[in-house]
Design an enzyme around this catalytic site. Structure first.
Site, PDB file in Angstrom:
ATOM      1  CG  HIS A 299       9.379 -16.112   2.437  1.00  0.00           C
ATOM      2  ND1 HIS A 299       9.685 -14.929   1.807  1.00  0.00           N
ATOM      3  CD2 HIS A 299      10.028 -16.075   3.631  1.00  0.00           C
ATOM      4  CE1 HIS A 299      10.446 -14.193   2.595  1.00  0.00           C
ATOM      5  NE2 HIS A 299      10.686 -14.868   3.703  1.00  0.00           N
TER       6      HIS A 299
ATOM      7  CB  CYS B  30      -4.989 -29.032   8.122  1.00  0.00           C
ATOM      8  SG  CYS B  30      -6.372 -28.589   9.190  1.00  0.00           S
TER       9      CYS B  30
ATOM     10  CB  CYS C 145      -4.918 -30.631  12.634  1.00  0.00           C
ATOM     11  SG  CYS C 145      -4.828 -31.365  10.978  1.00  0.00           S
TER      12      CYS C 145
ATOM     13  CB  CYS D 298      -9.000 -31.914  12.093  1.00  0.00           C
ATOM     14  SG  CYS D 298      -8.534 -30.391  11.235  1.00  0.00           S
TER      15      CYS D 298
ATOM     16  CB  SER E 199      13.326  -4.867  -2.647  1.00  0.00           C
ATOM     17  OG  SER E 199      12.462  -5.644  -1.815  1.00  0.00           O
TER      18      SER E 199
HETATM   19  C1  BV8 Z   1       8.463 -12.823  10.717  1.00  0.00           C
HETATM   20  C2  BV8 Z   1       5.212 -15.686   0.886  1.00  0.00           C
HETATM   21  C3  BV8 Z   1       8.184 -12.737  12.982  1.00  0.00           C
HETATM   22  C4  BV8 Z   1       3.766 -15.406   0.709  1.00  0.00           C
HETATM   23  C5  BV8 Z   1       6.245 -13.630   1.749  1.00  0.00           C
HETATM   24  C6  BV8 Z   1       9.633  -3.947  10.625  1.00  0.00           C
HETATM   25  C7  BV8 Z   1      10.996  -4.043  10.435  1.00  0.00           C
HETATM   26  C8  BV8 Z   1      11.593  -5.250  10.106  1.00  0.00           C
HETATM   27  C9  BV8 Z   1      10.810  -6.405   9.961  1.00  0.00           C
HETATM   28  C10 BV8 Z   1       9.451  -6.286  10.148  1.00  0.00           C
HETATM   29  C11 BV8 Z   1       8.856  -5.077  10.472  1.00  0.00           C
HETATM   30  N1  BV8 Z   1       7.534  -5.287  10.572  1.00  0.00           N
HETATM   31  C12 BV8 Z   1       7.269  -6.583  10.343  1.00  0.00           C
HETATM   32  C13 BV8 Z   1       8.425  -7.213  10.100  1.00  0.00           C
HETATM   33  C14 BV8 Z   1       8.624  -8.614   9.818  1.00  0.00           C
HETATM   34  C15 BV8 Z   1       8.238  -8.906   8.387  1.00  0.00           C
HETATM   35  C16 BV8 Z   1       8.993  -7.998   7.427  1.00  0.00           C
HETATM   36  O1  BV8 Z   1      10.167  -8.173   7.191  1.00  0.00           O
HETATM   37  N2  BV8 Z   1       8.256  -7.022   6.886  1.00  0.00           N
HETATM   38  C17 BV8 Z   1       8.866  -6.091   5.960  1.00  0.00           C
HETATM   39  C18 BV8 Z   1       7.829  -5.712   4.916  1.00  0.00           C
HETATM   40  C19 BV8 Z   1       9.373  -4.891   6.721  1.00  0.00           C
HETATM   41  N3  BV8 Z   1       8.641 -10.263   8.165  1.00  0.00           N
HETATM   42  C20 BV8 Z   1       7.766 -11.239   8.462  1.00  0.00           C
HETATM   43  O2  BV8 Z   1       6.643 -11.054   8.830  1.00  0.00           O
HETATM   44  C21 BV8 Z   1       8.317 -12.651   8.373  1.00  0.00           C
HETATM   45  N4  BV8 Z   1       8.011 -13.318   9.594  1.00  0.00           N
HETATM   46  O3  BV8 Z   1       9.219 -11.901  10.827  1.00  0.00           O
HETATM   47  O4  BV8 Z   1       7.959 -13.464  11.793  1.00  0.00           O
HETATM   48  C22 BV8 Z   1       7.881 -13.587  14.083  1.00  0.00           C
HETATM   49  C23 BV8 Z   1       8.900 -13.863  14.967  1.00  0.00           C
HETATM   50  C24 BV8 Z   1       8.601 -14.617  16.053  1.00  0.00           C
HETATM   51  C25 BV8 Z   1       7.319 -15.080  16.251  1.00  0.00           C
HETATM   52  C26 BV8 Z   1       6.303 -14.800  15.339  1.00  0.00           C
HETATM   53  C27 BV8 Z   1       6.583 -14.055  14.245  1.00  0.00           C
HETATM   54  C28 BV8 Z   1       7.643 -13.417   7.245  1.00  0.00           C
HETATM   55  C29 BV8 Z   1       8.005 -12.784   5.936  1.00  0.00           C
HETATM   56  C30 BV8 Z   1       7.508 -13.691   4.793  1.00  0.00           C
HETATM   57  C31 BV8 Z   1       6.272 -13.116   4.164  1.00  0.00           C
HETATM   58  N5  BV8 Z   1       5.916 -13.926   2.984  1.00  0.00           N
HETATM   59  N6  BV8 Z   1       5.969 -14.439   0.714  1.00  0.00           N
HETATM   60  C32 BV8 Z   1       3.444 -15.007  -0.704  1.00  0.00           C
HETATM   61  O5  BV8 Z   1       4.357 -14.980  -1.558  1.00  0.00           O
HETATM   62  O6  BV8 Z   1       2.267 -14.732  -0.951  1.00  0.00           O
HETATM   63  S1  BV8 Z   1       7.096 -12.215   1.467  1.00  0.00           S
HETATM   64  C33 BV8 Z   1       7.172 -11.912  -0.189  1.00  0.00           C
HETATM   65  O7  BV8 Z   1       7.474 -10.550  -0.338  1.00  0.00           O
HETATM   66  C34 BV8 Z   1       8.288 -12.620  -0.908  1.00  0.00           C
HETATM   67  O8  BV8 Z   1       8.478 -13.917  -0.460  1.00  0.00           O
HETATM   68  C35 BV8 Z   1       9.481 -11.743  -0.673  1.00  0.00           C
HETATM   69  O9  BV8 Z   1      10.105 -12.083   0.525  1.00  0.00           O
HETATM   70  C36 BV8 Z   1       8.835 -10.408  -0.519  1.00  0.00           C
HETATM   71  C37 BV8 Z   1       8.976  -9.614  -1.798  1.00  0.00           C
HETATM   72  O10 BV8 Z   1      10.261  -9.204  -1.799  1.00  0.00           O
HETATM   73  P1  BV8 Z   1      11.171  -9.455  -3.082  1.00  0.00           P
HETATM   74  O11 BV8 Z   1      11.195 -10.905  -3.427  1.00  0.00           O
HETATM   75  O12 BV8 Z   1      12.442  -8.787  -2.789  1.00  0.00           O
HETATM   76  O13 BV8 Z   1      10.394  -8.746  -4.255  1.00  0.00           O
HETATM   77  P2  BV8 Z   1      10.292  -7.171  -4.460  1.00  0.00           P
HETATM   78  O14 BV8 Z   1       9.161  -6.961  -5.387  1.00  0.00           O
HETATM   79  O15 BV8 Z   1      10.348  -6.476  -3.153  1.00  0.00           O
HETATM   80  O16 BV8 Z   1      11.666  -6.803  -5.208  1.00  0.00           O
HETATM   81  C38 BV8 Z   1      11.917  -7.354  -6.459  1.00  0.00           C
HETATM   82  C39 BV8 Z   1      13.326  -6.925  -6.812  1.00  0.00           C
HETATM   83  O17 BV8 Z   1      13.661  -7.530  -8.060  1.00  0.00           O
HETATM   84  C40 BV8 Z   1      13.439  -5.423  -6.991  1.00  0.00           C
HETATM   85  O18 BV8 Z   1      14.663  -5.007  -6.436  1.00  0.00           O
HETATM   86  C41 BV8 Z   1      13.477  -5.284  -8.502  1.00  0.00           C
HETATM   87  O19 BV8 Z   1      14.258  -4.173  -8.929  1.00  0.00           O
HETATM   88  C42 BV8 Z   1      14.179  -6.540  -8.901  1.00  0.00           C
HETATM   89  N7  BV8 Z   1      13.907  -6.982 -10.270  1.00  0.00           N
HETATM   90  C43 BV8 Z   1      12.828  -6.691 -11.046  1.00  0.00           C
HETATM   91  N8  BV8 Z   1      12.996  -7.282 -12.255  1.00  0.00           N
HETATM   92  C44 BV8 Z   1      14.186  -7.955 -12.212  1.00  0.00           C
HETATM   93  C45 BV8 Z   1      14.759  -7.768 -10.954  1.00  0.00           C
HETATM   94  N9  BV8 Z   1      15.951  -8.303 -10.609  1.00  0.00           N
HETATM   95  C46 BV8 Z   1      16.590  -9.039 -11.534  1.00  0.00           C
HETATM   96  N10 BV8 Z   1      16.098  -9.273 -12.775  1.00  0.00           N
HETATM   97  C47 BV8 Z   1      14.913  -8.745 -13.136  1.00  0.00           C
HETATM   98  N11 BV8 Z   1      14.433  -8.956 -14.378  1.00  0.00           N
HETATM   99 ZN    ZN Z   2      -6.675 -30.748   9.990  1.00  0.00          ZN
END
Ligand code: BV8
Ligand code: ZN
Length: 251
Positions: free
Chosen positions: A120, A128, A131, A157, A196
């Site tokens: 990600h 940019c 561009c 740009c 998760s």
């Molecule tokens: C795309 C960067 C499509 C930015 C991030 C419906 C169904 C299925 C999919 C979708 C849907 N609706 C939309 C979608 C697609 C969507 C998606 O999957 N949504 C989800 C919410 C359903 N995906 C997208 O949009 C992706 N792009 O699909 O494009 C497309 C296709 C063609 C043409 C055009 C478009 C893009 C997804 C990327 C988004 N960017 N991050 C930023 O960081 O600001 S996502 C961001 O959130 C993270 O990168 C990560 O991926 C996510 C968070 O999840 P986790 O890392 O798992 O963190 P979380 O808090 O959830 O869990 C933490 C875990 O750790 C827990 O289990 C916890 O218990 C555990 N934990 C806690 N402490 C500890 C621990 N484990 C170990 N040790 C510890 N101490």
């Molecule tokens: Zn530019």
């Protein structure tokens, strides 16, 4: 800490290890996960709404300020024992470890991991929004959690500079994803740590391993969307589980 003997055996015998990490990998370093709503960082911002092109279009200065402050906080923290255990493990003779992380921080690299792919993107890169040209990140980081900050302009740009992270609804860069997927499919062990497993297509990767008959060990304190699909679970925080696993397999 109790570690199942079959998990220790899998780890001891593994030579090609694919590691998939999420926000929970960095929690013990002090970076909140996406689902810690009570944490100050998310108190005024819902990541699912802010990490989107719509939020950027609507108010680039608000989104840019949020990312710059996240960058400040990431610079203030350090790799935790979990990051370090992975880096130590990878340096053992005969071990090939590839990390595919959903995290935009650089803690795996700062712990010494070499083969890290950011599915990600990275908060430490900018480009940019108009561009697409990669840009130098020359704007000083804020010293306080300012609510708004004007993004710099592209020298080529004049467009707005944005963080080189993947927002919801944006297509992932192909190269890091394919590198992680290749590593998963070539692995003799996959570790799924601190995620998760709810965001696609990254969340597909452990299923790719299962479909290829490769064991996936889930490491984290809570159930995930993947838990039901694996019989190998270490229900512990990674900062304790990974050093314990490394110790259990011996040198
Ligand atoms: C795309 C960067 C499509 C930015 C991030 C419906 C169904 C299925 C999919 C979708 C849907 N609706 C939309 C979608 C697609 C969507 C998606 O999957 N949504 C989800 C919410 C359903 N995906 C997208 O949009 C992706 N792009 O699909 O494009 C497309 C296709 C063609 C043409 C055009 C478009 C893009 C997804 C990327 C988004 N960017 N991050 C930023 O960081 O600001 S996502 C961001 O959130 C993270 O990168 C990560 O991926 C996510 C968070 O999840 P986790 O890392 O798992 O963190 P979380 O808090 O959830 O869990 C933490 C875990 O750790 C827990 O289990 C916890 O218990 C555990 N934990 C806690 N402490 C500890 C621990 N484990 C170990 N040790 C510890 N101490
Ligand atoms: Zn530019």
């Amino acid at each position: 800490m109790h570690l199942d003997a079959d998990i220790v055996d899998l780890a001891r015998n593994a030579r090609r290890i694919a590691v998939l990490t999420g926000a929970g990998m960095s929690t013990e370093s002090g970076i909140p996960t996406f689902r810690d709503p009570d944490n100050g960082l998310w108190a005024h911002a819902n990541p699912a709404e802010l990490a989107t092109p719509e939020a950027w279009e609507a108010d680039p200065a608000y989104v840019w300020a949020w990312y710059r402050w996240r960058g400040v906080l990431m610079n203030r923290v350090a790799p935790n024992p979990g990051h370090k255990a992975l880096a130590t493990w990878a340096q053992r003779p005969g071990i090939q470890m590839t990390i595919g992380t959903q995290n935009i921080d650089n803690l795996h690299e700062r712990a010494g991991s070499r083969d890290v792919h950011h599915l990600h993107g990275s908060i430490f890169a900018v480009h940019c929004a108009h561009c697409g040209e990669p840009a130098q990140d020359t704007q000083p980081l804020p010293t306080t959690d300012v609510p708004r900050l004007d993004p710099p302009r592209c020298p080529a740009c004049g467009g707005l500079i944005r963080p080189s992270v993947v927002w919801f609804g944006e297509v992932l860069p192909a190269e890091p994803f394919l590198k992680a997927q290749d590593a998963v499919l070539d692995a003799d062990l996959v570790l799924l740590i601190g995620t998760s497993n709810s965001v696609y297509p990254a969340a597909q990767l452990p299923f790719d391993a299962l479909n290829a008959g490769i064991a996936v060990v889930e490491i984290g304190p809570n159930e995930t969307e993947f838990t039901d699909f694996t019989s190998y679970v270490v229900r512990e925080k990674c900062g304790a589980a990974l050093p314990a696993l490394l110790e259990a397999i011996g040198s």
